[in-house]
Design a protein around this motif. Structure first.
Motif, short mmCIF file in Angstrom:
data_model
loop_
_atom_site.label_atom_id
_atom_site.label_comp_id
_atom_site.label_asym_id
_atom_site.label_seq_id
_atom_site.Cartn_x
_atom_site.Cartn_y
_atom_site.Cartn_z
N MET A 48 0.70 -1.11 -0.12
CA MET A 48 0.41 0.05 0.80
C MET A 48 0.77 1.39 0.18
O MET A 48 0.75 2.01 -0.46
CB MET A 48 -0.61 0.03 1.13
CG MET A 48 -2.15 -1.47 0.90
SD MET A 48 -3.36 -1.28 2.79
CE MET A 48 -2.30 -0.95 3.90
N VAL A 49 1.74 1.52 0.48
CA VAL A 49 2.75 1.90 0.50
C VAL A 49 2.78 3.35 -0.52
O VAL A 49 2.86 4.53 -0.91
CB VAL A 49 4.41 2.20 0.89
CG1 VAL A 49 5.17 3.13 1.36
CG2 VAL A 49 3.60 1.44 2.84
N PRO A 50 3.82 2.92 -1.73
CA PRO A 50 3.87 3.31 -2.63
C PRO A 50 3.06 3.54 -3.81
O PRO A 50 2.32 5.28 -4.17
CB PRO A 50 4.21 2.72 -3.92
CG PRO A 50 4.21 1.58 -3.50
CD PRO A 50 4.24 1.45 -1.91
N VAL A 51 1.97 2.88 -3.09
CA VAL A 51 0.02 3.74 -4.18
C VAL A 51 0.02 4.52 -3.16
O VAL A 51 -0.81 5.88 -3.46
CB VAL A 51 -1.00 2.20 -3.89
CG1 VAL A 51 -1.80 2.97 -4.63
CG2 VAL A 51 0.28 1.72 -4.16
N PHE A 52 -0.32 4.70 -1.92
CA PHE A 52 -0.80 5.73 -0.78
C PHE A 52 0.11 7.91 -1.64
O PHE A 52 -1.11 8.18 -1.65
CB PHE A 52 -0.62 5.23 0.19
CG PHE A 52 -0.89 6.11 0.98
CD1 PHE A 52 -2.62 6.45 1.66
CD2 PHE A 52 -0.57 7.18 2.40
CE1 PHE A 52 -2.50 7.52 2.80
CE2 PHE A 52 -0.32 7.94 2.76
CZ PHE A 52 -2.41 8.19 3.35
N SER A 101 -7.72 6.25 -0.22
CA SER A 101 -7.35 5.84 1.02
C SER A 101 -7.79 4.27 1.25
O SER A 101 -7.27 3.18 0.63
CB SER A 101 -7.52 6.78 2.17
OG SER A 101 -6.62 7.99 1.42
N VAL A 102 -9.00 4.44 1.12
CA VAL A 102 -9.83 3.06 1.38
C VAL A 102 -9.67 2.12 -0.07
O VAL A 102 -10.35 0.94 0.65
CB VAL A 102 -11.78 4.07 1.75
CG1 VAL A 102 -12.59 2.70 2.32
CG2 VAL A 102 -11.33 4.71 3.20
N VAL A 103 -10.33 2.64 -1.02
CA VAL A 103 -10.05 2.43 -2.46
C VAL A 103 -8.83 1.17 -2.02
O VAL A 103 -8.87 0.36 -1.85
CB VAL A 103 -10.38 2.33 -3.30
CG1 VAL A 103 -10.01 2.03 -4.62
CG2 VAL A 103 -11.98 2.99 -3.62
N ILE A 104 -7.62 1.36 -1.78
CA ILE A 104 -6.13 1.20 -1.44
C ILE A 104 -5.93 0.27 -0.97
O ILE A 104 -6.10 -1.51 -1.05
CB ILE A 104 -5.17 2.39 -1.09
CG1 ILE A 104 -5.28 3.15 -1.89
CG2 ILE A 104 -4.02 1.53 -1.06
CD1 ILE A 104 -4.45 4.38 -2.09
N GLY A 105 -6.63 -0.04 0.57
CA GLY A 105 -7.02 -0.81 1.20
C GLY A 105 -7.47 -1.91 1.14
O GLY A 105 -7.11 -3.09 0.11
N VAL A 106 -9.03 -1.77 0.27
CA VAL A 106 -9.28 -3.07 -0.27
C VAL A 106 -9.33 -3.28 -1.81
O VAL A 106 -9.10 -4.87 -1.35
CB VAL A 106 -11.10 -2.27 -0.93
CG1 VAL A 106 -12.17 -3.14 -1.40
CG2 VAL A 106 -12.21 -1.78 0.72
N ILE A 107 -8.55 -2.59 -2.37
CA ILE A 107 -8.17 -3.05 -3.58
C ILE A 107 -6.78 -4.39 -3.53
O ILE A 107 -6.54 -5.08 -3.92
CB ILE A 107 -7.80 -2.53 -5.04
CG1 ILE A 107 -8.96 -1.49 -5.03
CG2 ILE A 107 -6.88 -2.80 -5.88
CD1 ILE A 107 -8.90 -0.58 -6.30
N THR A 108 -5.91 -3.78 -1.70
CA THR A 108 -4.72 -4.74 -2.23
C THR A 108 -5.29 -5.80 -1.07
O THR A 108 -4.50 -6.94 -1.55
CB THR A 108 -4.01 -3.34 -0.98
OG1 THR A 108 -3.04 -2.08 -1.38
CG2 THR A 108 -2.32 -4.26 0.15
N TRP A 109 -6.12 -5.89 0.04
CA TRP A 109 -6.39 -6.93 0.39
C TRP A 109 -7.28 -7.65 -0.88
O TRP A 109 -6.34 -8.66 -0.73
CB TRP A 109 -8.06 -6.66 1.04
CG TRP A 109 -8.33 -7.76 2.10
CD1 TRP A 109 -7.57 -8.47 3.14
CD2 TRP A 109 -9.28 -8.47 1.74
NE1 TRP A 109 -8.32 -9.17 2.94
CE2 TRP A 109 -9.80 -9.22 2.23
CE3 TRP A 109 -10.50 -7.98 0.48
CZ2 TRP A 109 -10.92 -10.62 2.93
CZ3 TRP A 109 -11.20 -9.32 0.59
CH2 TRP A 109 -11.59 -10.23 1.55
#
Length: 190
Positions: A48-52, A101-109
């Motif tokens: 998630m770090v680089p995407v965030f 930010s929420v989308v990043i968490g969901v897509i990463t998972w």
């Protein structure tokens, strides 16, 4: 102003900001080193770090461009005031910053799940991203506007300030707030 003078002006305005951005990037790397300790507890965190950080630049770079254009066109004054254009730009960037930010968490998972890789729980990844997203959104908006307005008042072209300012604020505060959000989720989630 001729091409040579314009080049010097851009270089004179951009170089100090770029040097500050360099220092900010190094500081963000040091914070990332601290986050590495939490990777075992929250598998997927490093994904998630680089995407965030990239989305901080995209969302708030667009905000900075809107503000810069508004200043150049005389549609905005370089100060914090109730102006529909300013309010709309700020609200849109705030909603986009938190939403992505929420989308990043969901897509990463989901990506880790589909790949069969180990992952932290969905609520942990989303929680980390949500906390970091809200905090960085506030700091990015206030910090970026303050830098653009101050620079404009001192005669700097805001177009020369937006890119390095967004990068520096996003990297430094993005990493700090990621570290903070990881710590909060560790405390709040048994």
């Amino acid at each position: 102003m001729g091409p040579r003078e314009e080049f010097r002006s851009i270089y004179r305005e951009a170089l100090p900001v770029l040097l500050i951005a360099l220092g900010g990037g190094l500081f963000a790397g040091l914070v990332l080193e601290r986050i590495l300790e939490s990777v075992e507890r929250f598998p997927g965190l490093l994904v998630m770090v680089p995407v965030f950080l990239a989305t901080r630049g995209n969302v708030y770079g667009a905000l900075g461009s809107r503000i810069s254009s508004g200043l150049h066109q005389g549609l905005l004054e370089p100060r914090f005031e109730r102006n529909d254009r300013l309010v709309n730009a700020v609200v849109a960037s705030f909603v986009n910053g938190i939403g992505i930010s929420v989308v990043i968490g969901v897509i990463t998972w989901l990506a880790l799940l589909l790949l069969g890789w180990e992952s932290a729980a969905l609520y942990e990844l989303v929680g980390i991203m949500l906390i970091a997203g809200v905090l960085t959104s506030v700091v990015m908006i206030v910090g970026l506007l303050a830098l653009i307005f101050a620079g404009y008042e001192y005669g700097y072209d805001p177009d020369n300030l937006v890119g390095p300012s967004v990068t520096t604020l996003g990297d430094v505060f993005g990493m700090l707030f990621l570290l903070l959000s990881v710590g909060l989720v560790e405390v709040l989630v048994p």
